[in-house]
Design a protein around this motif. Structure first.
Motif, short mmCIF file in Angstrom:
data_model
loop_
_atom_site.label_atom_id
_atom_site.label_comp_id
_atom_site.label_asym_id
_atom_site.label_seq_id
_atom_site.Cartn_x
_atom_site.Cartn_y
_atom_site.Cartn_z
N TRP A 73 0.85 -1.20 0.00
CA TRP A 73 0.00 0.00 0.00
C TRP A 73 0.89 1.24 0.00
O TRP A 73 1.86 1.33 0.73
CB TRP A 73 -0.91 0.02 1.22
N PHE A 119 3.04 3.17 2.75
CA PHE A 119 2.17 3.36 3.91
C PHE A 119 2.76 2.53 5.04
O PHE A 119 2.47 1.36 5.21
CB PHE A 119 0.75 2.92 3.59
N PHE A 174 0.71 5.69 -0.17
CA PHE A 174 -0.17 6.82 0.15
C PHE A 174 0.46 8.11 -0.36
O PHE A 174 1.67 8.33 -0.21
CB PHE A 174 -0.41 6.93 1.66
N TYR A 203 -4.85 6.52 -2.16
CA TYR A 203 -4.38 5.24 -1.64
C TYR A 203 -4.17 4.30 -2.83
O TYR A 203 -5.09 4.09 -3.64
CB TYR A 203 -5.40 4.65 -0.66
#
Length: 537
Positions: free
Chosen positions: A165, A177, A167, A199
């Protein structure tokens, strides 16, 4: 096998595989990675130059014939073909093609080459799911400030992918992230404004190196923390009523609905919260309601209300100014909403003419109170009616003030005259009191004199003065006797002593003694006179 033009019998391949197993295991092994639906070529060793008879097998639990350079032998699958006189070319790979492949080359000697084929699939169809959110018409997701949001990411891939992930906050760069943190799902508690942004779920096939990502924008919305504020005012540049509603510190901006109460008639709806009304929509005491609604609540919205009023005026009806002096009019406006505009007008030869501030007219405003000061009053120029006008979009009120300009009066002469009249009146009253009541003065004198001072003054005529007086009287009598012979001579004797006793400083006893002595002398004089009268002439 070559003479017969047929594929070797299965039992022959089985025996051949058993005999060649040690050689195969001892041969060179290569790893080739292919992807589903793609084509791949497996090399038979690395020998350059002329090639001998090449045969390809797949050795799972047993050797399975696939393809041979002997043209009399048909390939086991149309997808198989030889490339460069020795390499196995496989078209449209599938996951079932993954496994070990063996190449046999017979030239001067027989050599075996083993190839391990790995087939990768994906990642494809990456799906991101963010729950506890809403969706805008354009597909953008939003979450309420302080809420909990669940994130998950899935993808079809072989072998299973690694999910990361990333961000990116507004106006900043993309960053992982967390610190090398990878997970297909996670939760965020108490969403805040700094968690708003993009995201990205990154699914990566570690076998093929192929990766795929999906980016989702998530907005964090928050309703205003307070209640809306609304008010009415005159529209700038026009004389229309402007209704304004504000509900600040929320994201995004709320929507506003103005209605007329009672009845709920819609006046207007917008994100600005500003509506303009004309005179036909206004009346004294009418109410207007503003309802503010936000995308994340409260569901029923929140409201405020305004009530419009026409102005009322309070002022003095008459004012007076002396020539050359100054005078100030005051006009007090009350009850006006929105606040009224106050003007001063001259209602004389040119009515409806607005007075402008100057050196002669000084106008000041303090809220809903206004004053007009006229300097250096002139009887011909300034005397007359003045108008104070208060006006707002709801109504208009006026009040007239009459200014009288007079000549100045000699104040010193007036004061002198008043003092003279007062003194004259006081003298007249004192004279009347002394004339009609002398005992009042005596009592007053006694009241103000002290009783312990008893000085008495006695005035006594001397004997010489008395003898001289008697001579004068005798001479006068003789002259009268000569003139009147027939009348007998009358000889009067004045043998009494005049005594005057004065009371000084309030000695009442001595005053009484003096009065008694004076009465005795008077009695003796009267008796002498009677005796003389009884005598014959």
């Amino acid at each position: 096998m070559a003479a017969g033009g047929r594929a070797p019998a299965p039992w022959v391949l089985l025996c051949l595989g058993a005999l060649l197993a040690p050689w195969v295991s001892a041969g060179l092994e290569a790893v080739v990675i292919g992807e589903v639906h793609e084509n791949v070529t497996l090399l038979c060793g690395s020998v350059l130059g002329p090639r001998g008879l090449v045969t390809w097998y797949r050795n799972d639990s047993e050797l399975v014939f696939l393809l041979s350079s002997n043209s009399s032998l048909q390939p086991a699958d149309p997808r198989y073909s030889l490339a460069n006189a020795g390499s196995l070319h496989i078209e449209t790979l599938s996951l079932q093609d993954e496994g070990n492949y063996t190449c046999q080359e017979v030239l001067n000697e027989t050599r075996w080459f083993r190839v391990w084929l790995q087939v990768a699939s994906g990642p494809c169809q990456v799906e991101v799911n963010i729950s506890s959110t809403g969706t805008l018409p354009n597909g953008t997701l939003y979450a309420a400030k302080g809420s909990q949001v669940d994130f998950s990411c899935s993808s079809s891939s072989w072998p299973p992918p690694i999910v990361e992930w990333w961000f990116q906050a507004p106006d900043s760069r993309t960053e992982p992230f967390g610190n090398n943190w990878t997970a297909s799902s996670f939760k965020l508690f108490l969403m805040s404004q700094n968690l708003q942004g993009n995201y990205t779920c990154l699914a990566k096939n570690m076998l093929s190196g192929r990766h795929r990502n999906v980016t989702t924008e998530l907005l964090v919305y928050s309703p205003p923390p307070s209640v809306p504020q609304c008010w009415a005012e005159m529209s700038p540049g026009t004389f229309m009523l402007q209704l304004t509603c504000r509900w600040d510190k929320g994201y995004p901006d709320p929507n506003f609905l103005w209605t007329e109460e009672p009845g709920g008639v819609v006046v207007g709806k917008s994100q600005l919260g500003v509506e303009r009304l004309n005179q036909s929509q206004l009346s004294d005491g009418k109410k207007f309601k503003c309802v503010g609604s936000h995308i994340v609540g409260p569901e029923s919205g929140t409201s405020c209300m305004v009530q419009i009023r026409s102005p009322s005026i309070l002022s003095e009806p008459m004012k007076t100014c002396f020539v050359g002096g100054n005078v100030t009019f005051t006009c007090q406006v009350s009850g006006a909403y929105p606040p009224a505009k106050i003007l001063w007008l001259r209602n004389l030869t040119q009515p409806e003419v607005v007075i402008q501030p100057s050196s002669h007219y000084v106008i000041t405003h303090n809220g809903q109170s206004s004053t007009l000061t006229i300097r250096n009053c002139s009887q011909g120029l300034d005397e007359g009616y003045y108008v104070c006008r208060a006006e707002n979009p709801v109504g208009l009120r006026e009040v007239d003030i009459w200014l009288s300009v007079k000549e100045p009066v000699n104040i010193g002469g007036i004061v002198g005259t008043i003092v003279s009249l007062l003194l004259l009146g006081l003298a007249i009253i004192s004279g009347l009191i002394l004339y009609y009541s002398p005992m009042f003065c005596w009592k007053v004198g006694r009241t103000f004199r002290r009783q312990d001072m008893g000085d008495v003054m006695v005035l006594v005529d001397s004997e010489e003065e008395e003898v001289e007086e008697e001579k004068d009287v005798a001479e006068e009598e003789e002259e009268e006797a000569n003139e009147r012979v027939e009348l007998p001579k009358e000889v009067q004797k004045h043998s009494h002593i005049h005594r005057v006793t004065a009371l000084v400083n309030g000695n009442i006893e001595q005053m009484g003694n003096g009065l008694q002595a004076l009465q005795d002398d008077s009695g003796e004089q009267q008796s002498d006179t009677v005796q003389d009268d009884d005598r014959p002439v």
